[in-house]
Design a protein around this motif. Sequence first.
Motif, PDB file in Angstrom:
ATOM      1  N   ARG A 174       0.756  -1.217  -0.112  1.00  0.00           N
ATOM      2  CA  ARG A 174      -0.095   0.038   0.041  1.00  0.00           C
ATOM      3  C   ARG A 174       1.063   1.212  -0.015  1.00  0.00           C
ATOM      4  O   ARG A 174       1.859   1.478   0.458  1.00  0.00           O
ATOM      5  CB  ARG A 174      -0.874   0.000   1.242  1.00  0.00           C
ATOM      6  CG  ARG A 174      -2.043  -0.988   1.281  1.00  0.00           C
ATOM      7  CD  ARG A 174      -2.920  -0.910   2.311  1.00  0.00           C
ATOM      8  NE  ARG A 174      -2.030  -1.428   3.505  1.00  0.00           N
ATOM      9  CZ  ARG A 174      -2.322  -1.039   4.946  1.00  0.00           C
ATOM     10  NH1 ARG A 174      -3.482  -0.467   5.053  1.00  0.00           N
ATOM     11  NH2 ARG A 174      -1.342  -1.268   5.936  1.00  0.00           N
ATOM     12  N   LYS A 226       0.475   5.818  -0.039  1.00  0.00           N
ATOM     13  CA  LYS A 226      -0.211   7.195   0.338  1.00  0.00           C
ATOM     14  C   LYS A 226       0.589   8.327   0.181  1.00  0.00           C
ATOM     15  O   LYS A 226       1.983   8.184   0.496  1.00  0.00           O
ATOM     16  CB  LYS A 226      -1.250   7.117   1.462  1.00  0.00           C
ATOM     17  CG  LYS A 226      -0.316   7.313   3.025  1.00  0.00           C
ATOM     18  CD  LYS A 226      -1.200   7.104   3.939  1.00  0.00           C
ATOM     19  CE  LYS A 226      -0.266   7.271   5.566  1.00  0.00           C
ATOM     20  NZ  LYS A 226      -1.096   7.241   6.535  1.00  0.00           N
ATOM     21  N   SER A 227      -0.076   9.419  -0.044  1.00  0.00           N
ATOM     22  CA  SER A 227       0.748  10.688  -0.072  1.00  0.00           C
ATOM     23  C   SER A 227       1.038  11.312   1.347  1.00  0.00           C
ATOM     24  O   SER A 227      -0.282  11.484   2.180  1.00  0.00           O
ATOM     25  CB  SER A 227      -0.147  11.711  -0.732  1.00  0.00           C
ATOM     26  OG  SER A 227       0.437  12.738  -0.719  1.00  0.00           O
ATOM     27  N   GLN A 238     -10.795   7.388  -3.763  1.00  0.00           N
ATOM     28  CA  GLN A 238      -9.849   8.518  -4.045  1.00  0.00           C
ATOM     29  C   GLN A 238     -10.612   9.323  -4.976  1.00  0.00           C
ATOM     30  O   GLN A 238     -10.930   8.668  -6.119  1.00  0.00           O
ATOM     31  CB  GLN A 238      -8.519   7.977  -4.299  1.00  0.00           C
ATOM     32  CG  GLN A 238      -7.962   7.498  -3.015  1.00  0.00           C
ATOM     33  CD  GLN A 238      -6.260   7.334  -3.047  1.00  0.00           C
ATOM     34  OE1 GLN A 238      -5.689   7.844  -3.837  1.00  0.00           O
ATOM     35  NE2 GLN A 238      -5.728   6.347  -2.281  1.00  0.00           N
ATOM     36  N   TRP A 267      -6.348   9.289  -9.153  1.00  0.00           N
ATOM     37  CA  TRP A 267      -5.277   8.383  -9.123  1.00  0.00           C
ATOM     38  C   TRP A 267      -4.733   7.951 -10.631  1.00  0.00           C
ATOM     39  O   TRP A 267      -5.345   8.365 -11.432  1.00  0.00           O
ATOM     40  CB  TRP A 267      -5.701   7.081  -8.370  1.00  0.00           C
ATOM     41  CG  TRP A 267      -7.056   6.478  -8.669  1.00  0.00           C
ATOM     42  CD1 TRP A 267      -8.187   6.786  -7.980  1.00  0.00           C
ATOM     43  CD2 TRP A 267      -7.278   5.845  -9.728  1.00  0.00           C
ATOM     44  NE1 TRP A 267      -9.422   6.081  -8.657  1.00  0.00           N
ATOM     45  CE2 TRP A 267      -8.761   5.528  -9.867  1.00  0.00           C
ATOM     46  CE3 TRP A 267      -6.617   5.199 -11.023  1.00  0.00           C
ATOM     47  CZ2 TRP A 267      -9.247   4.570 -10.956  1.00  0.00           C
ATOM     48  CZ3 TRP A 267      -7.128   4.359 -11.890  1.00  0.00           C
ATOM     49  CH2 TRP A 267      -8.586   4.267 -11.689  1.00  0.00           C
ATOM     50  N   PRO A 290      -1.080   7.670  -5.995  1.00  0.00           N
ATOM     51  CA  PRO A 290      -2.319   8.136  -5.251  1.00  0.00           C
ATOM     52  C   PRO A 290      -2.544   9.422  -5.387  1.00  0.00           C
ATOM     53  O   PRO A 290      -1.694  10.379  -5.497  1.00  0.00           O
ATOM     54  CB  PRO A 290      -2.058   7.473  -3.868  1.00  0.00           C
ATOM     55  CG  PRO A 290      -0.631   7.656  -3.715  1.00  0.00           C
ATOM     56  CD  PRO A 290       0.005   7.470  -5.014  1.00  0.00           C
ATOM     57  N   ASN A 306      -5.368   8.768   1.784  1.00  0.00           N
ATOM     58  CA  ASN A 306      -5.850   7.528   1.925  1.00  0.00           C
ATOM     59  C   ASN A 306      -5.020   6.552   1.175  1.00  0.00           C
ATOM     60  O   ASN A 306      -4.355   7.168   0.394  1.00  0.00           O
ATOM     61  CB  ASN A 306      -7.273   7.614   1.271  1.00  0.00           C
ATOM     62  CG  ASN A 306      -8.231   8.249   1.872  1.00  0.00           C
ATOM     63  OD1 ASN A 306      -8.348   8.557   3.443  1.00  0.00           O
ATOM     64  ND2 ASN A 306      -9.172   9.057   1.356  1.00  0.00           N
ATOM     65  N   TRP A 307      -5.012   5.269   1.598  1.00  0.00           N
ATOM     66  CA  TRP A 307      -4.175   4.171   1.136  1.00  0.00           C
ATOM     67  C   TRP A 307      -4.688   3.862  -0.357  1.00  0.00           C
ATOM     68  O   TRP A 307      -6.038   3.854  -0.453  1.00  0.00           O
ATOM     69  CB  TRP A 307      -4.174   3.140   1.853  1.00  0.00           C
ATOM     70  CG  TRP A 307      -3.526   3.292   3.280  1.00  0.00           C
ATOM     71  CD1 TRP A 307      -3.942   3.474   4.626  1.00  0.00           C
ATOM     72  CD2 TRP A 307      -2.084   3.305   3.526  1.00  0.00           C
ATOM     73  NE1 TRP A 307      -2.841   3.443   5.431  1.00  0.00           N
ATOM     74  CE2 TRP A 307      -1.942   3.330   4.880  1.00  0.00           C
ATOM     75  CE3 TRP A 307      -0.835   3.245   2.737  1.00  0.00           C
ATOM     76  CZ2 TRP A 307      -0.602   3.674   5.415  1.00  0.00           C
ATOM     77  CZ3 TRP A 307       0.305   3.103   3.226  1.00  0.00           C
ATOM     78  CH2 TRP A 307       0.695   3.277   4.638  1.00  0.00           C
TER      79      TRP A 307
END
Length: 386
Positions: free
Chosen positions: A227, A229-230, A262, A265, A357, A362-363
Amino acid sequence: MELTSAIFIFVLASIHQPIAGVGHDPLLVVDDYEGGGIRLKCLSERLFSEAQLLWMDSRGDNITGTPLPVDTSTVSISSSIILKAGSRNSVSCRIIDKQLKTSTESSVAIADAFFPSTSPWLAAFVLILLLSIFLVLAAMYKMRNNNKEVTRAQNTRKQIQEDIDELKDRLEEQKRRFEKENEDAKGKIENVRNELKFRKARRNAVNITLDQKCKHPNLCISDDKRRVKSSDKTETVLKAMVVATEGFPSKKHYWEVEVGNQSQWELGVVSEKIRNMIMNNTENSLPANNVFSLQYSQGTYTFSDGQDIRDCEQCSVVGVLLDMENTELSFYDAEEMRPLGTVFFECTGNIYPFFSPDSSGNWLGVRPVKPQTYEALPQSDKEINK
């Protein structure tokens, strides 16, 4: 008498008082029209003890007369005859005194103009009138029949037109129903084909892990390396990416990515050259060349070759199939088992998956592809319709 005026014709030899034995000519009286002729009466003015009255025509032939009733107060003789127009319009009345052996006679001739006659044109007029009435009745009958035929023909034509319109409506309805059923069948067949393609793609599932050495500084990778995320929530432009550890030189490879909800992406593959550039210079993000991907932003899917997919529901899990043999990169809605689109690429060497992402924190992660069991695909049209 019904005549306008009675015509009296007296043929007298002398005028005297009636004394027995003294002769008096008979009195002829035109009485009335009767039986298509004129009735004549012959009357004697003297008394006879025994006498005979004869009617004779112009040739002297005896013709029958009709005796008149005798008054009981006198003993006289009288008779009548109906005179017809023609050769017998001249008659004589003769009285024979059988006792004295004497006779007296009076004659009269009546012109044909006085006889009731029928105009020779009357029969023709009556015939023409009857013929005209017959022709008028025949014409009326014909017109009535023609009107009936016309009305019947109009009703028949109207009924035929109504039947044609009803048949057209039925055909149109059947056509619409057939077209709808055909579209439904095509949609079902297309869905079956898509599902079949998706199942075949899933058979090429591989394990994907994220490379800590080949990522943007603003990205965080989970401990299981699946996973990302930012870490910078102020970032709004897609610049950061992470490349997978595994590279694929040939064959087919499939993996799935949970993108969740999201807002934007990007997923795809890069060449080994681009991967090395990212690894050596982390300040450069998403190079313009040799990047083949699917990007989602504000409800629109955009492929790296410029294709757009609009009016498509947002999917939460995206399946990616890398086909090195046909140089195709296909994307699927893994939950609905339907394709999103395909991108063609040209590059050599290993091809590496990459993930980018949004800045929400969020992942976005790789979902392990587990073997799944499916119901058997329908084979016949009947099974497809069900």
